[in-house]
Scaffold this active site. Structure first.
Site, PDB file in Angstrom:
ATOM      1  N   LYS A  14       0.836  -1.207   0.000  1.00  0.00           N
ATOM      2  CA  LYS A  14       0.000   0.000   0.000  1.00  0.00           C
ATOM      3  C   LYS A  14       0.877   1.266   0.000  1.00  0.00           C
ATOM      4  O   LYS A  14       0.662   2.163  -0.811  1.00  0.00           O
ATOM      5  CB  LYS A  14      -0.921   0.030   1.230  1.00  0.00           C
ATOM      6  CG  LYS A  14      -1.902  -1.125   1.310  1.00  0.00           C
ATOM      7  CD  LYS A  14      -2.824  -0.997   2.514  1.00  0.00           C
ATOM      8  CE  LYS A  14      -2.136  -1.133   3.856  1.00  0.00           C
ATOM      9  NZ  LYS A  14      -1.679  -2.495   4.186  1.00  0.00           N
ATOM     10  N   ARG A  89      -9.818   0.591   7.910  1.00  0.00           N
ATOM     11  CA  ARG A  89      -9.420  -0.781   8.227  1.00  0.00           C
ATOM     12  C   ARG A  89     -10.543  -1.547   8.912  1.00  0.00           C
ATOM     13  O   ARG A  89     -10.370  -2.730   9.207  1.00  0.00           O
ATOM     14  CB  ARG A  89      -8.195  -0.750   9.152  1.00  0.00           C
ATOM     15  CG  ARG A  89      -6.874  -0.975   8.404  1.00  0.00           C
ATOM     16  CD  ARG A  89      -5.747  -0.882   9.406  1.00  0.00           C
ATOM     17  NE  ARG A  89      -4.549  -1.557   8.990  1.00  0.00           N
ATOM     18  CZ  ARG A  89      -3.525  -0.957   8.373  1.00  0.00           C
ATOM     19  NH1 ARG A  89      -3.592   0.305   8.048  1.00  0.00           N
ATOM     20  NH2 ARG A  89      -2.449  -1.641   8.072  1.00  0.00           N
ATOM     21  N   ARG A 128      11.420  -6.321   5.566  1.00  0.00           N
ATOM     22  CA  ARG A 128      11.315  -4.910   5.958  1.00  0.00           C
ATOM     23  C   ARG A 128      11.759  -4.739   7.417  1.00  0.00           C
ATOM     24  O   ARG A 128      12.442  -3.783   7.755  1.00  0.00           O
ATOM     25  CB  ARG A 128       9.880  -4.408   5.782  1.00  0.00           C
ATOM     26  CG  ARG A 128       9.741  -2.923   6.092  1.00  0.00           C
ATOM     27  CD  ARG A 128       8.379  -2.361   5.756  1.00  0.00           C
ATOM     28  NE  ARG A 128       7.354  -2.888   6.657  1.00  0.00           N
ATOM     29  CZ  ARG A 128       6.063  -2.617   6.542  1.00  0.00           C
ATOM     30  NH1 ARG A 128       5.635  -1.831   5.563  1.00  0.00           N
ATOM     31  NH2 ARG A 128       5.191  -3.129   7.375  1.00  0.00           N
ATOM     32  N   ARG A 134      11.300  -1.959  12.157  1.00  0.00           N
ATOM     33  CA  ARG A 134       9.956  -1.614  12.626  1.00  0.00           C
ATOM     34  C   ARG A 134       9.499  -2.622  13.673  1.00  0.00           C
ATOM     35  O   ARG A 134       9.572  -3.827  13.439  1.00  0.00           O
ATOM     36  CB  ARG A 134       8.987  -1.606  11.426  1.00  0.00           C
ATOM     37  CG  ARG A 134       8.272  -0.288  11.271  1.00  0.00           C
ATOM     38  CD  ARG A 134       7.458  -0.254  10.028  1.00  0.00           C
ATOM     39  NE  ARG A 134       6.136  -0.853  10.226  1.00  0.00           N
ATOM     40  CZ  ARG A 134       5.129  -0.699   9.375  1.00  0.00           C
ATOM     41  NH1 ARG A 134       5.304   0.028   8.288  1.00  0.00           N
ATOM     42  NH2 ARG A 134       3.975  -1.273   9.587  1.00  0.00           N
ATOM     43  N   ARG A 145      -1.146  -9.735  12.784  1.00  0.00           N
ATOM     44  CA  ARG A 145      -1.647  -8.677  11.881  1.00  0.00           C
ATOM     45  C   ARG A 145      -2.415  -9.284  10.710  1.00  0.00           C
ATOM     46  O   ARG A 145      -3.410  -8.729  10.256  1.00  0.00           O
ATOM     47  CB  ARG A 145      -0.491  -7.826  11.377  1.00  0.00           C
ATOM     48  CG  ARG A 145      -0.028  -6.816  12.422  1.00  0.00           C
ATOM     49  CD  ARG A 145       1.376  -6.349  12.182  1.00  0.00           C
ATOM     50  NE  ARG A 145       1.520  -5.551  10.991  1.00  0.00           N
ATOM     51  CZ  ARG A 145       2.674  -5.377  10.351  1.00  0.00           C
ATOM     52  NH1 ARG A 145       3.778  -5.963  10.795  1.00  0.00           N
ATOM     53  NH2 ARG A 145       2.726  -4.626   9.281  1.00  0.00           N
TER      54      ARG A 145
HETATM   55  P1  B4P Z   1       4.548  -1.463   2.183  1.00  0.00           P
HETATM   56  O1  B4P Z   1       4.141  -0.730   0.977  1.00  0.00           O
HETATM   57  O2  B4P Z   1       5.398  -0.720   3.153  1.00  0.00           O
HETATM   58  O3  B4P Z   1       3.339  -2.124   3.015  1.00  0.00           O
HETATM   59  P2  B4P Z   1       1.989  -1.619   3.616  1.00  0.00           P
HETATM   60  O4  B4P Z   1       0.927  -2.418   2.927  1.00  0.00           O
HETATM   61  O5  B4P Z   1       1.888  -0.123   3.534  1.00  0.00           O
HETATM   62  O6  B4P Z   1       2.150  -2.026   5.188  1.00  0.00           O
HETATM   63  P3  B4P Z   1       1.348  -2.099   6.537  1.00  0.00           P
HETATM   64  O7  B4P Z   1      -0.092  -2.491   6.331  1.00  0.00           O
HETATM   65  O8  B4P Z   1       2.160  -3.018   7.362  1.00  0.00           O
HETATM   66  O9  B4P Z   1       1.461  -0.725   7.277  1.00  0.00           O
HETATM   67  P4  B4P Z   1       0.589   0.443   7.874  1.00  0.00           P
HETATM   68  O10 B4P Z   1       1.564   1.511   8.061  1.00  0.00           O
HETATM   69  O11 B4P Z   1      -0.626   0.750   7.059  1.00  0.00           O
HETATM   70  O12 B4P Z   1       5.298  -2.778   1.706  1.00  0.00           O
HETATM   71  C1  B4P Z   1       5.832  -3.720   2.617  1.00  0.00           C
HETATM   72  C2  B4P Z   1       7.238  -4.127   2.223  1.00  0.00           C
HETATM   73  O13 B4P Z   1       7.218  -4.850   0.974  1.00  0.00           O
HETATM   74  C3  B4P Z   1       8.188  -2.946   1.988  1.00  0.00           C
HETATM   75  O14 B4P Z   1       9.410  -3.242   2.591  1.00  0.00           O
HETATM   76  C4  B4P Z   1       8.328  -2.842   0.467  1.00  0.00           C
HETATM   77  O15 B4P Z   1       9.596  -2.392   0.077  1.00  0.00           O
HETATM   78  C5  B4P Z   1       8.102  -4.272   0.012  1.00  0.00           C
HETATM   79  N1  B4P Z   1       7.399  -4.340  -1.289  1.00  0.00           N
HETATM   80  C6  B4P Z   1       6.368  -3.562  -1.704  1.00  0.00           C
HETATM   81  N2  B4P Z   1       5.959  -3.940  -2.949  1.00  0.00           N
HETATM   82  C7  B4P Z   1       6.760  -4.990  -3.302  1.00  0.00           C
HETATM   83  C8  B4P Z   1       6.831  -5.837  -4.468  1.00  0.00           C
HETATM   84  N3  B4P Z   1       6.031  -5.668  -5.513  1.00  0.00           N
HETATM   85  N4  B4P Z   1       7.744  -6.821  -4.480  1.00  0.00           N
HETATM   86  C9  B4P Z   1       8.578  -6.998  -3.425  1.00  0.00           C
HETATM   87  N5  B4P Z   1       8.569  -6.238  -2.298  1.00  0.00           N
HETATM   88  C10 B4P Z   1       7.671  -5.244  -2.230  1.00  0.00           C
HETATM   89  O16 B4P Z   1       0.036  -0.060   9.314  1.00  0.00           O
HETATM   90  C11 B4P Z   1       0.822  -0.337  10.450  1.00  0.00           C
HETATM   91  C12 B4P Z   1      -0.023  -0.502  11.737  1.00  0.00           C
HETATM   92  O17 B4P Z   1      -0.626   0.765  12.124  1.00  0.00           O
HETATM   93  C13 B4P Z   1      -1.241  -1.442  11.669  1.00  0.00           C
HETATM   94  O18 B4P Z   1      -0.880  -2.787  11.865  1.00  0.00           O
HETATM   95  C14 B4P Z   1      -2.142  -0.878  12.804  1.00  0.00           C
HETATM   96  O19 B4P Z   1      -1.738  -1.343  14.067  1.00  0.00           O
HETATM   97  C15 B4P Z   1      -1.908   0.610  12.740  1.00  0.00           C
HETATM   98  N6  B4P Z   1      -2.932   1.283  11.902  1.00  0.00           N
HETATM   99  C16 B4P Z   1      -2.685   1.937  10.723  1.00  0.00           C
HETATM  100  N7  B4P Z   1      -3.831   2.416  10.200  1.00  0.00           N
HETATM  101  C17 B4P Z   1      -4.834   2.056  11.046  1.00  0.00           C
HETATM  102  C18 B4P Z   1      -6.245   2.222  11.035  1.00  0.00           C
HETATM  103  N8  B4P Z   1      -6.867   2.850  10.027  1.00  0.00           N
HETATM  104  N9  B4P Z   1      -6.985   1.707  12.061  1.00  0.00           N
HETATM  105  C19 B4P Z   1      -6.386   1.086  13.084  1.00  0.00           C
HETATM  106  N10 B4P Z   1      -5.044   0.871  13.153  1.00  0.00           N
HETATM  107  C20 B4P Z   1      -4.262   1.344  12.142  1.00  0.00           C
END
Ligand code: B4P
Length: 191
Positions: A14, A89, A128, A134, A145
């Site tokens: 994302k 979410r 990551r 993290r 998660r």
């Molecule tokens: P990212 O792009 O970083 O992943 P994400 O989906 O944004 O992550 P996440 O859901 O964990 O985080 P969030 O901050 O929203 O990609 C992951 C990794 O993969 C990276 O290292 C990237 O380089 C690699 N990658 C990406 N694309 C790739 C590809 N095509 N091939 C290979 N590698 C690839 O949430 C974190 C926490 O915050 C939640 O668990 C929750 O506790 C809290 N939170 C956030 N929003 C909330 C909400 N609305 N309500 C309640 N809690 C919330």
């Protein structure tokens, strides 16, 4: 306005794809995950509260993130639109977002759901965690998660499918390949 929700399990890309959407379509990026991490870094009261949930792989309570969203969303005529990354979410958050946009005569145009296999998600997050350190990218926390995602977040897909807004995107492959799939969907939108 062009308002996009980017949706998917933890590690589905994302944050990565949001950055590319911001660069190409000049959208304003709202990532609740980034905001919460900044609050933790700055040792604010909100951050301390959020960390208790995030470190266990649980969701931060709805009222906390909904308040954050209300503070950040500003309806300005010169804004191209927003990308909501990691929000909503829960069904409760989805309804709050719809209500807020409705109050501004705005709406979500599309929900991009990044579909990635669980084994690939786990691999990406472990990687990551090793790079960024993290706190929530450890094997046990990743497992919880993913469970939280399946239980609390995945049901939102049905909510958006009923509104004809859901676009499932194959989230496997290179970052560029995935973005090409996203562009195809966004470029077809009428906004
Ligand atoms: P990212 O792009 O970083 O992943 P994400 O989906 O944004 O992550 P996440 O859901 O964990 O985080 P969030 O901050 O929203 O990609 C992951 C990794 O993969 C990276 O290292 C990237 O380089 C690699 N990658 C990406 N694309 C790739 C590809 N095509 N091939 C290979 N590698 C690839 O949430 C974190 C926490 O915050 C939640 O668990 C929750 O506790 C809290 N939170 C956030 N929003 C909330 C909400 N609305 N309500 C309640 N809690 C919330």
């Amino acid at each position: 306005m062009l308002n996009i929700v980017i949706f998917g399990a933890p590690g589905s890309g994302k944050g990565t794809q949001s950055q590319k959407l911001v660069d190409k379509y000049h959208l304003t990026h709202i990532s609740t995950g980034d905001i919460l991490r900044t609050e933790i870094e700055n040792q604010t009261k909100l951050g301390e509260h959020a960390a208790k949930f995030m470190n266990k792989g649980e969701l931060v309570p709805d009222e906390v993130v909904i308040d954050i969203l209300h503070e950040l969303f500003v309806h300005e005529p010169d804004k191209v639109g927003y990308i909501f990354d990691g929000f909503p979410r829960t069904l409760e958050q989805g309804k709050a977002l719809d209500n807020m946009l409705h109050g501004e005569n705005e709406k979500i145009n599309v929900v991009l759901s990044l579909e990635v296999d669980e084994s690939e998600l786990t691999e990406r997050l472990i990687m990551r965690g090793q790079i960024s350190g993290r706190n929530d990218d450890t094997e046990d926390t990743i497992k919880s998660r993913l469970q939280v995602y399946n239980r609390q977040t995945a049901p939102l897909k049905e909510y958006y499918a009923k509104q004809n807004k859901l676009a499932n995107i194959n989230g496997m492959g290179t970052i560029g390949e995935i973005f090409t799939r996203i562009e195809k969907v966004v470029d077809r939108l009428d906004y």
